[in-house]
Scaffold this active site. Structure first.
Site, PDB file in Angstrom:
ATOM      1  N   ASP A 315       1.156  -1.219   0.044  1.00  0.00           N
ATOM      2  CA  ASP A 315       0.281   0.204  -0.090  1.00  0.00           C
ATOM      3  C   ASP A 315       0.917   1.032   0.475  1.00  0.00           C
ATOM      4  O   ASP A 315       2.053   1.636   0.626  1.00  0.00           O
ATOM      5  CB  ASP A 315      -0.938   0.428   1.458  1.00  0.00           C
ATOM      6  N   GLU A 368       1.237  -0.315  -4.873  1.00  0.00           N
ATOM      7  CA  GLU A 368      -0.054   0.510  -5.222  1.00  0.00           C
ATOM      8  C   GLU A 368       0.865   1.405  -5.301  1.00  0.00           C
ATOM      9  O   GLU A 368       0.969   2.653  -4.765  1.00  0.00           O
ATOM     10  CB  GLU A 368      -0.406   0.419  -4.027  1.00  0.00           C
TER      11      GLU A 368
END
Length: 634
Positions: A315, A368
């Site tokens: 993330d 990401e």
């Protein structure tokens, strides 16, 4: 003088830990079963270099800091104690006495289990040995070892385990209940992988799991670590891969967590301008500190080794890479070269990926990453970050803007459909339609579609047809597969009752059949890294909102993709082709899927009429908001 036998045994893992290369630090730190002087108990270890003293407190000593004072190990920074008679599920914390006399009650950074957050929970850690689970996925991993993931179908169903389904009283399903319901659902819908939003323990449900306090503990809201292992194992027995969202970019400032662990910044940087994610209200990790590197890289290895996961979606990579991320001029200090790159974070990410692939060559490490940082999915040896996949955020932003535009005005946005092919082969991409696109007023996926009720469903079908045929692996968030109109709400389950209504049920069937078609059509996944697998037929017909292109497999097999994103029917529309005969193999406008079913033609023969710079062509009728696949037969 030489140290004690226990100290000598601890010396090597501590040496590795302090040099940032103990990649299985969870085997040393935390709570582990042990035998000392023929007595059975648990050995506890914690790193707290600035602590004046550390005690183990818990239900077993009535949380009394004086009862179990820990000893310093040979490094002078790590504390240890052996306690006999402790049993599984015993709650505990570390009481850290700071240099200025404060007492901090901290959860174990390496704990494998925790108290269930909420209510009167003290957010304590719990003793829980991980050994003893009987895995049944040996054949799955044998097959995985023979698989080339780059030329394989990857179609991911993104799930928030706390809100996929809820009981009637609003309470969570357990891992065991998800094993009985989620696993067969994902299998039935034809997805190849499932991706869980963060499962590492977190106190605030409104963070969706992205503010982690227990990096080594799967959330106890749904059950035990062994229960979660059983869920992963069940997916593997059905041939479905498991990916976890992983959050090494920041952590929350809850008093019991990593925040200023021994009274001052420890896991976070000492430099004030690097310490905070002000916009998120969280702390960043200190990627220049070796012990933090050992902690984070070990955590990634831990989920592959102990929980048998197939991959991690990392993330907020962009927030790690840039020193000026979400900062104004004057709020950040350049690196030694005078620019905005976080050199320590770059080094960490490379070390992370090198280590994971060294242990687990089959792994999926997915970034990401929302910027144009180069070589994200290229090997570290050539200057890359070493991931093997990256979310294509550019494609996602462009197509979400396009499908939200009324068809009357889409011709002005046509480049948003075609621009992605300018860079489609620069990285190994995943096309994400994730949870982030269906919250905070952005509307659900079907809610983005212009038009009346039936037009919205037609738009959904056309979009899915386009997405499944575009180069790149796929990811779709729960609820979109049957057209949930309501935005995702983390506090409620997905509205599966909508599948009782015909249009939602038919959209679900369309998605299920598309997933099956994708898995069984090598042209859609075998060549994702070059123009050998893609050829434009018509990229510039903005006036008709029309796209046509070819996908090819390694043997030269062709599937022609036709997409009409306009609100008008295209009659006798000429499409240039090279073959002699084509057969319709998928049509999103089929009555089976809620479409009109008007166009029944199944086979097309080439005619000597030039179109799209080709000498021969076929004439097709394309209903409004529809996608059609044609397989080349001759």
């Amino acid at each position: 003088m030489p140290g004690t036998k226990a100290e000598n045994k601890a010396d090597f893992p501590l040496h590795l830990f302090h040099h940032g290369v103990n990649y299985k630090a969870y085997e040393f730190f935390g709570a582990h079963e042990a035998t000392r002087r023929k007595k059975k108990g648990f050995l506890f270890r914690v790193w707290a270099p600035r602590a004046k003293s550390v005690s183990l407190v818990g239900e077993f000593n009535r949380w009394d800091p004086a009862a179990h004072v820990m000893s310093r190990l040979i490094d002078g920074e790590t504390f240890e104690i052996f306690v006999e008679g402790i049993t599984r599920y015993a709650a505990y914390k570390y009481c850290i006495e700071t240099q200025d006399g404060r007492l901090l009650y901290k959860a174990d950074p390496y704990a494998f289990h925790t108290e269930t957050p909420g209510g009167n929970s003290s957010n304590a850690s719990k003793v829980y040995p991980l050994d003893g689970f009987a895995w049944e996925d040996k054949e799955y991993f044998k097959k995985l070892a023979r698989t080339n993931i780059y030329s394989s179908p990857i179609n991911i169903y993104e799930v928030n385990l706390l809100s996929w389904k809820r009981r009637e009283d609003g309470s969570f399903l357990t891992y065991g209940e998800l094993e009985k319901s989620l696993v067969p659902y994902v299998k039935r819908m034809g997805y190849t992988h499932v991706e869980f939003m963060p499962v590492s323990e977190f106190p605030y449900e409104g963070s969706w799991g992205y503010q982690v306090t227990g990096y080594y503990a799967v959330t106890s809201r749904l059950g035990t670590p062994h229960d979660f292992m059983a869920l992963v194992d069940a997916f593997h027995r059905e041939g479905i891969g498991v990916i976890l969202d992983w959050v090494p970019a920041h952590f929350p400032k809850d008093a019991f967590g990593l925040y200023e662990f021994d009274g001052a910044p420890l896991y976070e940087p000492s430099q004030e301008d690097r310490r905070e994610h002000a916009g998120w209200g969280t702390r960043t990790f200190d990627y220049g500190r070796n012990e933090v590197l050992s902690f984070l890289v070990s955590n990634a290895v831990f989920y592959f080794e102990k929980y048998h996961v197939d991959g991690l979606r990392v993330d907020a990579v962009a927030s790690m890479l840039y020193l000026d991320y979400d900062k104004k001029p004057g709020e950040w200090t350049p690196n030694i070269y005078g620019d905005n790159k976080n050199l320590e974070a770059v080094s960490f990410l490379r070390k992370l990926n090198e280590t994971v692939f060294g242990y687990f060559p089959y792994a999926m490490m997915i970034a990401e990453q929302s910027t144009a940082w180069p070589l994200v999915t290229r090997p570290t040896a050539v200057g890359g970050l070493g991931f093997n996949f990256k979310w294509n955020m550019g494609w996602m932003n462009d197509v979400m803007a396009y499908i939200s535009t009324d068809p009357l005005f889409r011709k002005y946005e046509h480049n948003k459909l075609t621009f992605s092919m300018m860079y489609a082969f620069s990285e190994n991409y995943v096309l994400p339609v994730s949870h982030d696109e269906v919250v905070h007023g952005k509307c659900s996926l079907i809610g983005k579609m212009p038009g009346e009720y039936e037009q919205k469903f037609a738009g959904m079908r056309a979009f899915f047809g386009y997405m499944m045929s575009h180069p790149g692996k796929k990811l779709n968030f729960m609820g979109s597969e049957f057209g949930q109109f309501k935005e995702w709400d983390y506090a409620e389950g997905v509205e599966f009752f909508l599948k009782d209504y015909p249009m939602h049920a038919r959209l679900s069937k369309c998605v299920r059949d598309l997933n099956e078609f994708y898995r069984n059509t090598p042209a859609f996944f075998e060549i994702e890294d070059s123009w050998d697998g893609f050829e434009w037929i018509s990229a510039d017909d903005a006036d008709h909102n029309f796209l046509a292109y070819i996908r090819r497999d390694k043997k030269g097999g062709e599937t022609v993709v036709l997409v009409n994103f306009s609100g008008a029917e295209l009659k006798n529309y000429r499409v240039g082709i090279s073959g002699k005969k084509y057969r319709t193999v998928f049509d999103t406008d089929s009555k089976l899927y809620g479409g009109s079913g008007k166009v029944q033609k199944r086979v097309y023969h080439a005619e000597k009429v030039s179109a799209n710079n080709k000498e021969t062509s076929i004439a097709v009728d394309m209903p409004p908001l529809s996608c059609k696949y044609l397989a080349r037969c001759e």
